[in-house]
Design an enzyme around this catalytic site. Structure first.
Site, PDB file in Angstrom:
ATOM      1  N   SER B  13       3.887  11.757   0.429  1.00 43.93           N
ATOM      2  CA  SER B  13       4.536  12.591   1.257  1.00 43.93           C
ATOM      3  C   SER B  13       4.979  11.865   2.528  1.00 43.93           C
ATOM      4  O   SER B  13       5.510  10.854   2.345  1.00 43.93           O
ATOM      5  CB  SER B  13       3.226  13.789   1.693  1.00 43.93           C
ATOM      6  OG  SER B  13       3.871  14.704   2.555  1.00 43.93           O
ATOM      7  N   HIS B  40       7.246  14.544  -1.380  1.00 47.77           N
ATOM      8  CA  HIS B  40       7.774  15.975  -0.421  1.00 47.77           C
ATOM      9  C   HIS B  40       8.702  15.342   0.382  1.00 47.77           C
ATOM     10  O   HIS B  40       8.860  14.477   0.840  1.00 47.77           O
ATOM     11  CB  HIS B  40       6.437  16.045   0.240  1.00 47.77           C
ATOM     12  CG  HIS B  40       5.326  16.701  -0.275  1.00 47.77           C
ATOM     13  ND1 HIS B  40       3.886  16.438   0.324  1.00 47.77           N
ATOM     14  CD2 HIS B  40       5.249  16.904  -1.602  1.00 47.77           C
ATOM     15  CE1 HIS B  40       3.087  16.877  -0.750  1.00 47.77           C
ATOM     16  NE2 HIS B  40       3.615  17.328  -1.539  1.00 47.77           N
ATOM     17  N   ASP B 133      -2.290  17.521  -0.383  1.00 45.60           N
ATOM     18  CA  ASP B 133      -2.132  17.482  -1.847  1.00 45.60           C
ATOM     19  C   ASP B 133      -2.336  16.332  -2.485  1.00 45.60           C
ATOM     20  O   ASP B 133      -2.537  15.118  -1.979  1.00 45.60           O
ATOM     21  CB  ASP B 133      -0.348  17.682  -1.550  1.00 45.60           C
ATOM     22  CG  ASP B 133       0.349  18.173  -2.861  1.00 45.60           C
ATOM     23  OD1 ASP B 133      -0.503  18.697  -3.784  1.00 45.60           O
ATOM     24  OD2 ASP B 133       1.324  18.126  -3.134  1.00 45.60           O
TER      25      ASP B 133
END
Ligand SMILES: C[S@@+](CC[C@H](N)C(=O)[O-])C[C@H]1O[C@@H](n2cnc3c(N)ncnc32)[C@H](O)[C@@H]1O
Lengths: 275, 190
Positions: B13, B40, B133
């Site tokens: 991310s 992401h 996540d």
């Protein structure tokens, strides 16, 4: 730490139960997504064991309906992928305008956001009065929501941005009235939309259309089922009719490839050039 | 066509791009594994990301498409705005269901589905990021017999995601970005 997951074999048992008892056929869906949804529901509804989950599905028709409605994905948006709607405006509507009467099929329409978006395009092109839009889905719950034409107010900012990116020139808020948490879309937009149940796996063709829109539905199907449904679409299109798919879906390498020609842009819109 | 016998899934991310750019040039072309990157990001930079990674890698880089078979020595990028799943026949599926951990693609979703499809023949590598996540997915990878690796939080631009993983999931190995390529290449020797 470890989670108690249901195996793919157990999931197929449940799908067979659903087919035999209730007639919904999910056995040819792509397994990974179904698997995930079935496991998710199992956890959300806190079943102590797989056996109890299965028993509940077999013995309780209301729960079986919940199961069917929960394992399919209903996520949708207005004017999702603005460039797609722009292509509809500039390349498809001018052709539809030449017909005395326009028939459109939205297959797998979910709660109707996409259908209302398209009705707005037709309205702005002054074609809505001579159109009829069939909006179908396997899930009766989402169709009921679509008929109401009410979508979350909190989404409107995003939708308005999408609308403008798609080439919309009006004030987006003129299409709805705000009502507590909901935006209720104008009656005249909904007048030409017929929401009705249709299962792409088991139901056949019911009309001939100049445009079929089916976005983000085929990704959930196996290759074999995709081919069958694409044949259904091909059989339901007039010569020179249009077929529009989701941004990650394609007609290439399928049973109907030879009959269609993709429009000259990067959007997922094909034209039926061969009967 | 034979699909990749092994799989490496890399999830990142905020700050995740840097270690990816560090490890890509070091990968060997004889790798028997497919490499899958779940990052992401904003949906607008799609083609830019593929180009950026291609420029750093001797292996082919492409966006994963649905029903496509996973091939060895190929780098796949999860497309923006869809979850990426792996079928047991080693092909990709896409799913546009709700966001998970405010993310689509979600790293958890891909880790878990890869674990079901590849079991002990996979490695999950979790990189820098500012949310949680990946942690749950690492647990599933471990339970299925796969290997779990996490970027050393001290080297991460955002250390929250790798720290959460180390706290809550069974992590087999903690890696510096400079060690990641060699770690992955070891699969070519088995
Ligand atoms: C992810 S939604 C897509 C909604 C919308 N077309 C869009 O792209 O935003 C998928 C829809 O397909 C419907 N669906 C799934 N299987 C179906 C089937 N066999 N027949 C008809 N609709 C189906 C689901 O109920 C769901 O509403």
């Amino acid at each position: 730490m470890s989670r108690n997951l249901i195996s793919e074999q157990e999931v197929s048992l449940l799908l067979n139960d659903i087919l035999e008892r209730y007639g919904y056929d999910f056995t040819e869906y792509a397994p990974a997504s179904i698997n995930r949804r079935v496991n998710h529901l199992y956890q959300v509804d806190r079943f102590p064991s797989f056996a109890e989950y299965r028993y509940r599905i077999i013995s309780d028709p209301a729960y079986a309906l919940r199961f069917v409605e929960e394992i399919t994905v209903n996520v949708t948006e207005m004017f999702r992928d603005p460039s797609f709607y722009q292509a509809l405006r500039t390349q498809v509507l001018p052709v539809l305008a030449t017909y005395p009467f326009i028939r459109v099929w939205h297959a797998g329409c979910s709660t109707g956001e996409e259908v209302y978006s398209f009705a707005i395009l037709l309205k702005e092109a002054k074609l809505l009065h001579k159109a009829v839009i069939y909006a179908t889905d396997i899930n009766a719950g989402v169709l009921e929501k679509g008929r109401k034409g009410m979508f979350r107010l909190s989404q409107m900012q995003q939708y308005s941005r999408n609308y403008m990116e798609s080439g919309g020139r009006e004030d987006f808020s003129s299409y709805y009235t705000a009502n507590y948490e909901y935006a209720k879309f104008r009656e005249d937009l909904g007048e030409k939309i017929i929401f009705s149940p249709h299962n792409l796996v088991t139901d056949g063709s019911f009309n001939e259309f100049q445009l079929i829109i089916c976005r983000n539905v085929l990704i959930y199907f196996s290759k074999k089922l995709q081919d069958r449904v694409l044949t259904l679409f091909s059989d339901s299109l007039e010569q020179l009719g249009f077929l529009a798919l989701g941004s990650k879906e394609t007609l290439n390498f399928t049973s109907v490839t030879g009959k269609f020609k993709q429009l000259e842009n990067r959007e997922k819109i094909w034209r039926k050039v061969q009967l | 066509m034979t699909t990749a016998p092994y799989l490496i899934v890399i999830g990142g991310s905020a700050g995740g791009l840097h270690p990816i750019l560090t490890l890509l040039p070091g990968l060997v072309a004889s790798l028997p594994a497919a490499i899958l990157i779940v990052l992401h990001r904003q949906s607008h930079y799609e083609s830019v990301l593929t180009d950026l990674l291609s420029a750093k890698s001797a292996l082919p880089v492409k966006e994963a498409s649905e029903k496509e078979p996973l091939l060895p020595a190929t780098i796949y990028i999860a497309p923006a705005d869809y979850h990426l799943l792996i079928e047991t026949d080693h092909t990709f599926s896409l799913d546009d269901s709700e966001k998970v951990n405010f993310s689509r693609p979600s790293i958890d979703v891909t880790f878990t589905s890869a674990a079901l499809a590849y079991g002990s023949r996979m490695t999950a590598l979790l990189l820098s990021g500012a949310n949680t996540d990946g942690t749950e997915g690492l647990i599933d990878v471990h339970d299925a017999g796969g290997t779990t690796a996490v970027q050393d939080p001290a080297t991460a631009d955002s250390d929250y995601m790798p720290r959460q993983a180390i706290l809550h999931a069974p992590v087999d190995i903690i890696l510096q970005p400079s060690e990641m390529a060699a770690f992955i290449n070891r699969m070519a020797e088995v």
